[in-house]
Design an enzyme around this catalytic site. Sequence first.
Site, PDB file in Angstrom:
ATOM      1  N   LYS A 138       4.986 -10.213   3.056  1.00 32.34           N
ATOM      2  CA  LYS A 138       3.923  -9.229   2.846  1.00 32.34           C
ATOM      3  C   LYS A 138       2.726  -9.515   3.751  1.00 32.34           C
ATOM      4  O   LYS A 138       2.174  -8.611   4.380  1.00 32.34           O
ATOM      5  CB  LYS A 138       3.515  -9.239   1.366  1.00 32.34           C
ATOM      6  N   SER A 166      -9.776 -19.314   2.376  1.00 33.64           N
ATOM      7  CA  SER A 166      -9.226 -17.986   2.093  1.00 33.64           C
ATOM      8  C   SER A 166      -8.770 -17.320   3.371  1.00 33.64           C
ATOM      9  O   SER A 166      -9.583 -17.043   4.266  1.00 33.64           O
ATOM     10  CB  SER A 166     -10.268 -17.104   1.400  1.00 33.64           C
ATOM     11  N   ASP A 220      -0.275 -18.127  -3.952  1.00 32.06           N
ATOM     12  CA  ASP A 220       0.474 -17.012  -4.531  1.00 32.06           C
ATOM     13  C   ASP A 220       1.642 -17.468  -5.391  1.00 32.06           C
ATOM     14  O   ASP A 220       2.197 -16.670  -6.155  1.00 32.06           O
ATOM     15  CB  ASP A 220       0.987 -16.077  -3.430  1.00 32.06           C
ATOM     16  N   ARG A 277      -4.928 -15.279 -13.195  1.00 28.18           N
ATOM     17  CA  ARG A 277      -3.591 -15.861 -13.293  1.00 28.18           C
ATOM     18  C   ARG A 277      -3.548 -17.152 -14.090  1.00 28.18           C
ATOM     19  O   ARG A 277      -2.480 -17.539 -14.576  1.00 28.18           O
ATOM     20  CB  ARG A 277      -2.990 -16.038 -11.888  1.00 28.18           C
TER      21      ARG A 277
END
Length: 442
Positions: free
Chosen positions: A22, A167, A317, A348
């Site tokens: 992705k 990031s 992720d 999460r």
Amino acid sequence: MASLTITPGRPLKGTIAVPGDKSVTHRAIILTALAEGLSQVTDYCRGEDCLNTMRAFQSLGVRIEETPERLTVHGKGMWGLTEPFGPIDCGNSGTGIRLMAGLLAGQDFFTVLTGDESIRRRPMGRVVKPLRAMGATIAGRKGGELAPLAITGTRLKGMSYESPVASAQIKSSLLFASLYADGLTTISEPRLSRDHTERMFAYFGIPFHRDGCTVRIEGRPSIRWSGKTVVVPGDLSAAAFFIVGASIVPDSDVTVLSVGMNPTRTGLLDILRQMGAHIEVLNPREEAGEPVADLRVRSMPLRGVQIGPEQIPQTIDEFPILCVAAAVADGETVITGAEELRVKESDRIATMAAELRAMGARIEERPDGMVIQGLGRKGANGALTGATCASHGDHRVAMSVAIGALTAAQPTQIQGTACIETSFPNFDRKLLELLTDSGKRL
């Protein structure tokens, strides 16, 4: 509301391919759109996140022809984008909206970026603030902290920026903005985040310099890059579900083909090996600047480990599925320095703690992570309890719970699984391929 029911009791066996990466697909679409002439993006991710990025560039005047196997992109060059007729909908994609914000800040037209309810809750100030320091004109809800973002393109200036967090989205947003800025832009991180943007810059011949966790790039480069073929590797974040599944479900043996092995992404493999997983790397090679290999995974008892802040950027992720592995491992797993996970598609830390607790796992939630008391070998043979679980609108939570449910003693129903389409269309079919008795329904 879409739901998925998992009936445990069978090992995972076989060979599969997973959707294209992705993260790489987003960047491939952007850089081929800015290239001069024709490009092909093959084996790309057909999840809704990436399709929304494709549609965004179509709305910006780039001709893109789509088949299930490839995208044919008629690049218009760095200065060829045109003002869209309406807002650009990035759907559920934090990568899409943040990278697009950087790119569009330096154009000579006006755009509005928006997304679904989840995206409109996620923090945008982390890219808006440094882009404004480069001269960008960006308005949004709560002073630009939240989408929609209204961007009035303007001439940008290079700057030096020290990111408070590692990031790839912040770094990549600023890298795309820096292409349109006057002078030198320097971006530093506390730890190295994913480097897909830098690798693709190098593949297309865009000059930059990286020294450790710092990237430098001269804006408005004289180079104009030509279209290329980009072969997208399989998404390790998608393969992660089957890698963990094959590790924790007894008698499993799974090979996943053509998986991206970027070292800024392979933290999950390193941690699983520390836990005792059996993972073989076969046929290593390179595609479009990215390392690729086939992975063979066979079931092994796992043990708890310590996971610290230095490991989080390389597993960001994969955290939800890593929680599943820890829940059925032998002993305690402690995760710290993971507060970034509270601002993903869901919180999460909270959502994985809640759903695994519903299945009988023993988890103590902490502000920056959690402590998981693994159920041991019994956990991989039915100590988890079948339950009715929720996805919280988060594709990775939904798929992680599905894999955890394979180790439960009873069936599990997961509600709200339409979100899986954002990254892994047909996930349930791929899982079914690997279950030895495919005549049964999931």
